[in-house]
Write a protein that holds these residues in place. Sequence first.
Motif, mmCIF file in Angstrom:
data_model
loop_
_atom_site.group_PDB
_atom_site.id
_atom_site.type_symbol
_atom_site.label_atom_id
_atom_site.label_comp_id
_atom_site.label_asym_id
_atom_site.label_seq_id
_atom_site.Cartn_x
_atom_site.Cartn_y
_atom_site.Cartn_z
ATOM 1 N N ALA A 70 3.141 -4.358 -6.237
ATOM 2 C CA ALA A 70 2.582 -3.561 -5.140
ATOM 3 C C ALA A 70 1.059 -3.608 -5.151
ATOM 4 C CB ALA A 70 3.071 -2.116 -5.235
ATOM 5 N N PHE A 71 0.444 -3.464 -6.319
ATOM 6 C CA PHE A 71 -1.020 -3.526 -6.395
ATOM 7 C C PHE A 71 -1.533 -4.919 -6.033
ATOM 8 C CE2 PHE A 71 -0.908 0.455 -8.832
ATOM 9 C CZ PHE A 71 -2.030 1.090 -8.326
ATOM 10 N N ASN A 72 -0.828 -5.962 -6.452
ATOM 11 C CA ASN A 72 -1.261 -7.317 -6.110
ATOM 12 C C ASN A 72 -1.167 -7.580 -4.609
ATOM 13 O OD1 ASN A 72 -1.985 -8.259 -8.657
ATOM 14 N ND2 ASN A 72 0.109 -8.809 -9.174
ATOM 15 N N LEU A 73 -0.092 -7.121 -3.975
ATOM 16 C CA LEU A 73 0.044 -7.290 -2.529
ATOM 17 C C LEU A 73 -1.026 -6.517 -1.782
ATOM 18 C CD1 LEU A 73 3.930 -7.074 -2.114
ATOM 19 C CD2 LEU A 73 2.509 -9.125 -2.100
ATOM 20 N N GLY A 92 0.808 -1.213 0.000
ATOM 21 C CA GLY A 92 0.000 0.000 0.000
ATOM 22 C C GLY A 92 0.842 1.264 0.000
ATOM 23 N N ILE A 93 1.945 1.250 0.751
ATOM 24 C CA ILE A 93 2.839 2.416 0.779
ATOM 25 C C ILE A 93 3.446 2.657 -0.602
ATOM 26 C CG2 ILE A 93 5.004 3.305 1.728
ATOM 27 C CD1 ILE A 93 4.314 1.887 4.341
ATOM 28 N N VAL A 94 3.880 1.581 -1.261
ATOM 29 C CA VAL A 94 4.448 1.717 -2.609
ATOM 30 C C VAL A 94 3.398 2.242 -3.578
ATOM 31 C CG1 VAL A 94 5.474 0.459 -4.533
ATOM 32 C CG2 VAL A 94 6.184 -0.058 -2.202
ATOM 33 N N VAL A 95 2.165 1.754 -3.456
ATOM 34 C CA VAL A 95 1.084 2.233 -4.337
ATOM 35 C C VAL A 95 0.843 3.729 -4.125
ATOM 36 C CG1 VAL A 95 -1.403 2.104 -4.755
ATOM 37 C CG2 VAL A 95 -0.053 0.014 -4.614
#
Length: 332
Positions: free
Chosen positions: A315-318, A51-54
């Motif tokens: 990132a979106f998949n996680l 979520g942070i990366v997104v």
Amino acid sequence: MTAPIETTGSAAEAQPEAVLTGVKQSQIEGRSLGQIAWTRFKRDKVAVAGGIVVILLILLAVLSKPIQAVFGLDPNAFHQELIDPALLAPKGDWGGMSWSHPLGVEPQYGRDIMTRIIEGSWVSLVVAVGATLLSVVIGVFFGVVSGFYGGWVDTVISRMMDTFLAFPLLLFAISISAALQDGAFGLTGLPLRIAVLIFVIGFFSWPYMGRIVRAQTMSLRNREFVEAARSLGARGPFILFRELLPNLVAPVLVYSTLLIPSNILFEAGLSYLGVGIAPPQASWGGMLTNAIDFYQNDPMYMIVPGVAIFVTVLAFNLLGDGLRDALDPRSK
């Protein structure tokens, strides 16, 4: 016989033997479903990292133009002095990486790769998010109507979904994108290509969302709260928008976060095939296309945009997996 125990006023008002209190003797308060889901989500460190990366990627895409303006970056500025004229590859090691060009420069023209990655981020996210929103709106509408009313309505919509799923999406996207390159609907250039990509990807992928929403609606339409609304005189539209849709937010949100990375890959694939975003506009898929001719002399030019796509999709998949586990613990 023992004498009866007299009940005094103080005893009648005494507290029960078991009182629900917290660790610090404070009263326990109930939590909403959102608070419970947020607590579960915070425990998943991998999902939080995703979520942070997104969030960082979204900020990078939104602020890409201001960043370029503040630091004086130009994604189309040539630096021929940094290119070896014999090999058409950047001078130096690691694709010409330096303090001035942290990710190196591209072969042949010497444009800064980091600046083009920043410029391409908003293109990829606008296409992916726009296509996802379009498919969600269409899919939720037809899925709810099909699952709630059933009968011939369900049959017609289900056959329509099967028809859309039977289309060869990739070939259809290539043909539409190629046919509308010169202009259509009053749009030309980059706005037209972005609009065409959003329409093609979103319009032909809504059946996936529609099937999920249809299945969830069929499981909810006979629940007690729906029957209670019917007994109070509520009609179909009221039940759809006030009773069913709020209970479909969780699966729609989860599937949307998993659909965005698929759309990012699809946009990159179309740009890779030459029918997506046209040069000189930077896009991650277009950079991979250009890297085909130079990967032997400059492999970093292929690695950098590939890593950008990989990190974004991961990132979106996680984040989507974490939301699924937080909103529906039974999925674990």
